[in-house]
Enzyme design. Structure first.
Site, PDB file in Angstrom:
ATOM      1  CB  CYS A  30      -5.630   1.403  -0.835  1.00 42.05           C
ATOM      2  SG  CYS A  30      -5.441   2.923  -1.809  1.00 42.05           S
ATOM      3  CG  HIS A  81      -1.462   0.985  -2.664  1.00 41.06           C
ATOM      4  ND1 HIS A  81      -2.774   0.596  -2.773  1.00 41.06           N
ATOM      5  CD2 HIS A  81      -0.851   0.047  -1.901  1.00 41.06           C
ATOM      6  CE1 HIS A  81      -2.943  -0.550  -2.122  1.00 41.06           C
ATOM      7  NE2 HIS A  81      -1.796  -0.895  -1.573  1.00 41.06           N
ATOM      8  CG  HIS A  93      -2.109  -3.771   0.633  1.00 39.71           C
ATOM      9  ND1 HIS A  93      -1.741  -3.511  -0.660  1.00 39.71           N
ATOM     10  CD2 HIS A  93      -1.694  -5.039   0.870  1.00 39.71           C
ATOM     11  CE1 HIS A  93      -1.125  -4.561  -1.173  1.00 39.71           C
ATOM     12  NE2 HIS A  93      -1.083  -5.497  -0.260  1.00 39.71           N
TER      13      HIS A  93
END
Length: 123
Positions: A30, A81, A93
């Site tokens: 990510c 994240h 993402h």
């Protein structure tokens, strides 16, 4: 879109072989995806979600713009994240091992919305 998730993968130049679980996969994790995207605008970001969470100006949810970094999870510690805001409550993402870079509606998501931590506009 469609690039494999690779733990530790990604540089300003693009997808790379990751580390640990990502050692045999060329792709992005990510934060590797977000550092790659922002490098195209001449902005250097660290390759760690917690570092990126401190690399810019905080942006309220009501003021999100395309390209802002949106963060999730981690309780009271660093977020776990990060994604890139695309508009309309959607982010792009690299979600997790076994998945690929994709778009996700996070504002209405029963998974992502409760763990939303905030947004940063890198500078």
């Amino acid at each position: 879109m469609g690039t494999p998730f690779s733990w530790g993968g990604g540089r300003p130049s693009g997808p790379t072989t990751g580390i640990g679980r990502g050692a045999n996969t060329v792709g992005f994790d990510c934060s590797g995806l977000t550092l790659y995207a922002w490098s195209k605008a001449g902005i250097s970001l660290g390759h760690y979600t917690g570092t990126q969470f401190r690399q810019g100006r905080r942006v309220p949810l009501s003021d999100l713009r395309k390209g802002d970094l949106v963060f999730f999870g981690g309780g009271s510690g660093d977020p776990t994240h990060v994604g890139l805001y695309l508009g309309g409550g959607i982010m792009i993402h690299a979600p997790k091992t076994g998945d690929v870079v994709k778009k996700t509606q996070f504002l209405d998501s029963s998974y992502y919305r409760p763990i939303y931590r905030g947004a940063i506009r890198p500078a």
